[in-house]
Design a protein around this motif. Structure first.
Motif: not given
Length: 395
Positions: A274-296
């Motif tokens: 959400r802070s913009g520090r990680s575009p990859a995690l931002a894309a995964l958050l948008e795709a899945h609605g939440e993040l977990a270990a496998e996304h990291v």
């Protein structure tokens, strides 16, 4: 279901455990190991046959005289294991040698409470029964993700299990299934699974660190689980690593679990997204609605610096606590397991680096720190091992 038979003395118990751990053996081979006279061995084995616990399985090759009969565990023996995690239930049925005959699982939030979760576990067992896998249940081992009074068979003030405090899990399931039931912390069962069928088969003293929604440690001493005086040994997730750290589910601040348990990992990953520090995690958050270990792990594998940093920081905190445990306990092996351990070798490398750097050289000179190879099977195999140790002990 009727109560299952039990061995009647220590000789019968030892014979059953030998057959469980080493497979079918001739009467002559068993006699060599247990050091009983031929006549005494025959009496004990014949009684186990009468109890329905073992049976004959043909003749062994000749050792120079009359051929000896082969003995094996009864193929009708069945043990059931319930591995209840924070977010899932696994149910398995094994034979007497702890080979998994059927295994089912589903997502389930332990915060729904004991009654709801145990009913779901019994429903999953019903699916295995419908497949004809369970003519009779000889014993059930249950793991839960919190502190357990092993003597009383119930969780005690478990931080992530609202509604479970002092719920009589052992008695409730025992009444339902009509068989012996034992309840333990889920990490202890995973350690037993590794001892029986995993990387610890030849190690008597080791630690199993589970990193999932919570963080715990199974402690094996001389081939047996060490539970402590009241059953809370190994609760390393609530060791404080920073007085100014985030608040933990237990109510204290700065616990290891608050830095790198499943919820903490999701918190830090979403903050980076959400802070913009990680575009990859931002894309995964948008795709899945939440993040977990496998996304990291996915983002780190793609070279995302923020994801890599999250893993390294988490591994550093785990390594910091583990280094103290290694110096204190001097284990022969450390196994890293659990859902967050799925982050793999990036996490393992950081843990190793800290432990090898901070622990005494004498304690780490020949210390393997490895990832579990049993994955989700460790808990159910351990549950079956737990109850089989009980059933295969003298009544």
């Amino acid at each position: 279901m009727r109560m299952s038979a039990r061995p009647q003395n220590v000789h019968q118990a030892r014979l059953l455990r030998l057959l469980r751990d080493e497979g079918p053996r001739s009467r002559a081979e068993l006699g060599d190991v247990v050091r009983l006279s031929r006549s005494k061995l025959a009496v004990e084995l014949d009684r186990l046959v009468e109890l329905g616990l073992v049976e004959g399985a043909g003749l062994a090759a000749s050792r120079g005289g009359r051929r000896s009969g082969i003995v094996r565990l009864s193929p009708r023996l069945r043990f059931v294991a319930f591995d209840i995690g924070a977010t899932s239930i696994d149910v398995a049925v094994t034979d007497g040698a702890l080979e998994v005959l059927g295994h089912v699982s589903e997502r389930c939030d332990v915060r729904q409470g004991a009654t709801v979760v145990l009913e779901r576990a019994l429903d999953l067992l019903g699916k295995l029964r419908d497949e004809g896998l369970i003519p009779q249940v000889h014993g059930t081992g249950i793991g839960v993700p919190g502190p357990v009074s092993f003597r009383d068979g119930m969780p005690v003030v478990p931080p992530i299990m609202p509604g479970w405090d002092r719920f009589p899990v052992r008695d409730a399931i025992g009444q339902e299934l009509g068989c012996p039931v034992l309840v333990d912390n889920d990490v202890n069962l995973m350690a037993l699974g590794e001892l029986h069928a995993g990387l610890a088969r030849s190690v008597d003293d080791f630690l199993l660190v589970k990193i999932g929604t919570g963080i715990g440690c199974g402690i094996v001493v001389d081939g047996a689980i060490y539970r402590g005086v009241s059953g809370s040994a190994g609760d390393i997730g609530h060791i404080r690593v920073d007085d100014d750290g985030p608040t933990c589910a237990c109510g204290n601040a700065g616990c290891l679990e608050a830095f790198f348990g499943g919820a903490a990992l999701a918190r830090d990953a979403e903050a980076a997204a959400r802070s913009g520090r990680s575009p990859a995690l931002a894309a995964l958050l948008e795709a899945h609605g939440e993040l977990a270990a496998e996304h990291v792990g996915e983002a780190a594998a793609a070279g995302d610096p923020s994801a890599v940093q999250i893993i390294r920081e988490g591994g550093r905190h785990v390594g910091q606590v583990l280094a103290g445990l290694v110096s204190f306990f001097n284990p022969g092996l450390v196994i890293i397991a659990g859902g967050v351990a799925g982050l793999g070798h990036a996490l393992l490398a950081e843990i190793r680096s800290v432990v090898y750097r901070r622990s005494a050289p004498l304690a780490t000179g020949n210390l393997p720190i490895v990832l579990s190879e049993l994955a989700g099977a460790a808990g159910v195999v351990g549950g079956a091992r737990l109850i089989s140790d009980h059933v295969f002990s003298a009544s």
